[in-house]
Scaffold this active site. Structure first.
Site, PDB file in Angstrom:
ATOM      1  N   GLY A  11       0.877  -1.321  -0.210  1.00  0.00           N
ATOM      2  CA  GLY A  11       0.025   0.050  -0.038  1.00  0.00           C
ATOM      3  C   GLY A  11       0.822   1.199  -0.144  1.00  0.00           C
ATOM      4  N   ARG A  72       0.771  -5.105  -5.007  1.00  0.00           N
ATOM      5  CA  ARG A  72       0.757  -6.230  -4.046  1.00  0.00           C
ATOM      6  C   ARG A  72       0.843  -7.363  -5.173  1.00  0.00           C
ATOM      7  NH1 ARG A  72      -0.495  -4.233   0.746  1.00  0.00           N
ATOM      8  NH2 ARG A  72      -2.486  -2.607   0.723  1.00  0.00           N
ATOM      9  N   ASP A 103       5.482  -4.800   6.012  1.00  0.00           N
ATOM     10  CA  ASP A 103       6.082  -6.371   6.312  1.00  0.00           C
ATOM     11  C   ASP A 103       6.058  -7.115   5.137  1.00  0.00           C
ATOM     12  OD1 ASP A 103       3.427  -6.660   6.406  1.00  0.00           O
ATOM     13  OD2 ASP A 103       3.445  -8.367   7.832  1.00  0.00           O
ATOM     14  N   GLY A 104       5.134  -7.069   4.237  1.00  0.00           N
ATOM     15  CA  GLY A 104       5.070  -7.924   3.159  1.00  0.00           C
ATOM     16  C   GLY A 104       6.245  -7.712   2.273  1.00  0.00           C
ATOM     17  N   THR A 105       6.700  -6.048   2.135  1.00  0.00           N
ATOM     18  CA  THR A 105       7.910  -5.612   1.132  1.00  0.00           C
ATOM     19  C   THR A 105       9.204  -6.379   1.845  1.00  0.00           C
ATOM     20  OG1 THR A 105       6.645  -3.620   1.117  1.00  0.00           O
ATOM     21  CG2 THR A 105       8.786  -3.501   0.523  1.00  0.00           C
ATOM     22  N   THR A 126       4.124   2.690   5.904  1.00  0.00           N
ATOM     23  CA  THR A 126       2.669   2.371   5.870  1.00  0.00           C
ATOM     24  C   THR A 126       1.981   3.003   6.925  1.00  0.00           C
ATOM     25  OG1 THR A 126       1.315   0.557   6.728  1.00  0.00           O
ATOM     26  CG2 THR A 126       3.437   0.397   7.272  1.00  0.00           C
ATOM     27  N   ASP A 128      -0.086   2.210   8.490  1.00  0.00           N
ATOM     28  CA  ASP A 128      -0.767   1.402   9.757  1.00  0.00           C
ATOM     29  C   ASP A 128       0.193   1.569  10.748  1.00  0.00           C
ATOM     30  OD1 ASP A 128      -2.718   0.469   8.007  1.00  0.00           O
ATOM     31  OD2 ASP A 128      -1.424  -1.217   7.423  1.00  0.00           O
ATOM     32  N   ASP A 130       2.645  -0.259  11.903  1.00  0.00           N
ATOM     33  CA  ASP A 130       2.581  -1.723  12.452  1.00  0.00           C
ATOM     34  C   ASP A 130       3.785  -2.310  12.337  1.00  0.00           C
ATOM     35  OD1 ASP A 130       2.462  -1.908   9.748  1.00  0.00           O
ATOM     36  OD2 ASP A 130       0.925  -3.554   9.867  1.00  0.00           O
ATOM     37  N   ARG A 163     -26.201  14.014  16.856  1.00  0.00           N
ATOM     38  CA  ARG A 163     -26.142  12.258  16.458  1.00  0.00           C
ATOM     39  C   ARG A 163     -25.106  11.663  17.024  1.00  0.00           C
ATOM     40  NH1 ARG A 163     -27.592  13.384  10.324  1.00  0.00           N
ATOM     41  NH2 ARG A 163     -29.814  13.032  10.375  1.00  0.00           N
ATOM     42  N   ARG A 172      -5.242  -1.865   9.173  1.00  0.00           N
ATOM     43  CA  ARG A 172      -5.079  -3.324   9.068  1.00  0.00           C
ATOM     44  C   ARG A 172      -5.286  -4.071  10.497  1.00  0.00           C
ATOM     45  NH1 ARG A 172       0.137  -6.597   6.479  1.00  0.00           N
ATOM     46  NH2 ARG A 172       0.933  -5.588   8.086  1.00  0.00           N
ATOM     47  N   GLY A 186     -10.912  13.824  20.072  1.00  0.00           N
ATOM     48  CA  GLY A 186     -11.849  13.861  21.595  1.00  0.00           C
ATOM     49  C   GLY A 186     -12.999  12.816  21.398  1.00  0.00           C
TER      50      GLY A 186
HETATM   51  O1  F6P Z   1      -1.461  -1.173   4.795  1.00  0.00           O
HETATM   52  C1  F6P Z   1      -2.061  -0.101   4.231  1.00  0.00           C
HETATM   53  C2  F6P Z   1      -3.848  -0.098   4.222  1.00  0.00           C
HETATM   54  O2  F6P Z   1      -4.214   1.159   3.628  1.00  0.00           O
HETATM   55  C3  F6P Z   1      -4.239  -0.810   5.421  1.00  0.00           C
HETATM   56  O3  F6P Z   1      -4.637   0.007   6.283  1.00  0.00           O
HETATM   57  C4  F6P Z   1      -5.700  -1.474   4.729  1.00  0.00           C
HETATM   58  O4  F6P Z   1      -6.109  -2.689   5.502  1.00  0.00           O
HETATM   59  C5  F6P Z   1      -5.111  -1.976   3.474  1.00  0.00           C
HETATM   60  O5  F6P Z   1      -3.882  -1.132   3.190  1.00  0.00           O
HETATM   61  C6  F6P Z   1      -6.043  -1.736   2.205  1.00  0.00           C
HETATM   62  O6  F6P Z   1      -5.307  -2.203   1.129  1.00  0.00           O
HETATM   63  P1  F6P Z   1      -5.746  -2.079  -0.347  1.00  0.00           P
HETATM   64  O7  F6P Z   1      -5.688  -0.721  -0.720  1.00  0.00           O
HETATM   65  O8  F6P Z   1      -5.048  -3.163  -0.982  1.00  0.00           O
HETATM   66  O9  F6P Z   1      -7.259  -2.324  -0.370  1.00  0.00           O
END
Ligand code: F6P
Length: 322
Positions: A11, A72, A103-105, A126, A128, A130, A163, A172, A186
Site C-alpha cells: 500500500g 501487491r 512487512d510484505g515488502t 505504511t 498502519d 505496525d 447524532r 489493518r 476527542g
Molecule cells: O496497509 C495499508 C492499508 O491501507 C491498510 O490500512 C488497509 O487495510 C489496506 O492497506 C488496504 O489495502 P488495499 O488498498 O489493497 O485495499
C-alpha cells in the site's frame, strides 16, 4: 559505479516520494547509480527499470502516492518469482536494493537476499505504523492528520444534529491510527484490535455521555477490530439504545494527500540512513527511528516481533472524554 535499486511496494503511503528523492540525491553524491523499479516487485519481475538522476526526483517531495508506482505482488511469494527477480537484478547489474513499504515488502526483500547475492535494506513506510523496529513509519503522521481532519468535520455535523457517529479508520490488524485520532479528535470511545470490545460497556458509555448533556458522540472503530468493523458495531448499539446514528468509513482517503512536514523529514532521514547502511556493507536490515536515533533491525524481526501499542492511553482518553 555501484548500482543500487529502489522500489516501493504494498500500500502506498504519503512520504514515499520524499524518501525516494532522499535516496537518489544522497546516493548520487556518494557515487552510486540509482535505478528506480516501477510498480514494486511486479515491475521487478518485468525488469521495469528507470535510471534516476537528481532532476527525476524534482518537485515530488510534496506529492502523495509514489511516482514509481506500487503493487501487491502474489508472484513474489513463490520460489519461481523470487528466482526471476534475482535474475532480473543480476542482468541489470544491480547489487543492492532498498525496499520501501511494510512487512510484505520486507519478506520479499529477505527472500531476495537469501536466494541471490543481493544486499537489501528496508525502509518502513505504511500508514498502519505496525512495523516493529521504528517508532513511526513513513505515512502514519499524514494519515492520522487526514483522518483527524475528517473527524473534526464530522463532529460539526454530529453536534448540530445531536447524532452519534461511528467512524471506521484503517490500520489493518492494528489500532495505531484509531488510537491517535481518537485521542486527538476527542472521541467518546475507541475500539481497537488490541483491546476486548464490549458492546454493553460501549452502550453504557454512550448513554452516560448523553445524560451528561453531550450533544454529539463519536466512536472510532479500527477496521481490524474483533467486532468486525463499523457496521456490526453500530447495529448492535442501535439494537440496545435505539439511538439515531450515522456511519462513516474513511477508507482510502487516509492513504492520499500531501505528506506532513513530519513525514517528509522522517522520509528524508530514513532514505539517507538506508544509503549509509548499504555503503557500510549492511544487508537484511531495516532502518528505523527509535527515540530520535537511527536504528537497524533485522528484517525478520520486523514481522516476527510485535510492535507495542500503549493501551493505557484508552483509559486516559475515556477520562478526558467524560
Ligand atoms: O496497509 C495499508 C492499508 O491501507 C491498510 O490500512 C488497509 O487495510 C489496506 O492497506 C488496504 O489495502 P488495499 O488498498 O489493497 O485495499
Amino acid at each position: 559505479m555501484c548500482k543500487l535499486g529502489v522500489l516501493t511496494s504494498g500500500g502506498d503511503a504519503p512520504g514515499m516520494n520524499a524518501c525516494i528523492r532522499a535516496i537518489v540525491r544522497y546516493g548520487i553524491k556518494r557515487e552510486l547509480e540509482i535505478i528506480g523499479i516501477r510498480r514494486g516487485y511486479a515491475g521487478l519481475l518485468d525488469s521495469d527499470f528507470v535510471k534516476l538522476d537528481n532532476r527525476a526526483v524534482g518537485n515530488i517531495i510534496q506529492r502523495g502516492g509514489t511516482f514509481l508506482g506500487t503493487a501487491r505482488c502474489e508472484e513474489m511469494k513463490t520460489k519461481g518469482g523470487v528466482n526471476k527477480a534475482v535474475q532480473n537484478l543480476q542482468q541489470e547489474g544491480i547489487g543492492g536494493l532498498i525496499t520501501i513499504g511494510g512487512d510484505g515488502t520486507f519478506r520479499g526483500a529477505m527472500a531476495l537476499a537469501k536466494a541471490g547475492n543481493i544486499r537489501v535494506i528496508g525502509i518502513p513506510s505504511t500508514i498502519d505504523n505496525d512495523i516493529y523496529g521504528t517508532d513511526y513509519s513513513i505515512g502514519f503522521d499524514t494519515a492520522t492528520n487526514t483522518a483527524l481532519n475528517a473527524i473534526d468535520k464530522i463532529r460539526d455535523t454530529a453536534g448540530a444534529m445531536h447524532r452519534a457517529f461511528f467512524v471506521e479508520v484503517m490500520g489493518r490488524t492494528r489500532g495505531f491510527i484509531a488510537l491517535d485520532v481518537g485521542i486527538a479528535g476527542g472521541a467518546e470511545q475507541i475500539l481497537i484490535p488490541e483491546t476486548e470490545t464490549n458492546i454493553d460497556k460501549l452502550c453504557q458509555s454512550i448513554s452516560s455521555s448523553i445524560r451528561k448533556g453531550k450533544r454529539s458522540t463519536i466512536v472510532i472503530v479500527a477496521e481490524g477490530d474483533e467486532a468486525g468493523g463499523v457496521f456490526p458495531v453500530a447495529q448492535q448499539v442501535w439494537e440496545r439504545l435505539r439511538l439515531e446514528y450515522r456511519i462513516c468509513v474513511l477508507g482510502h482517503i487516509q492513504r492520499g494527500g500531501s505528506p506532513t512536514a513530519r513525514d517528509r523529514v522522517l522520509a528524508s532521514k530514513l532514505g539517507s540512513a538506508a544509503v549509509d547502511a548499504f555503503i557500510s556493507g549492511r544487508s537484511g536490515e531495516m532502518v528505523g527511528e527509535v527515540n530520535g536515533q537511527i536504528e537497524l533491525t533485522p528484517l525478520e524481526n520486523t514481522w516476527r516481533k510485535r510492535k507495542k501499542l500503549d493501551k493505557s492511553l484508552i483509559r486516559f482518553m475515556e477520562e478526558l472524554a467524560s
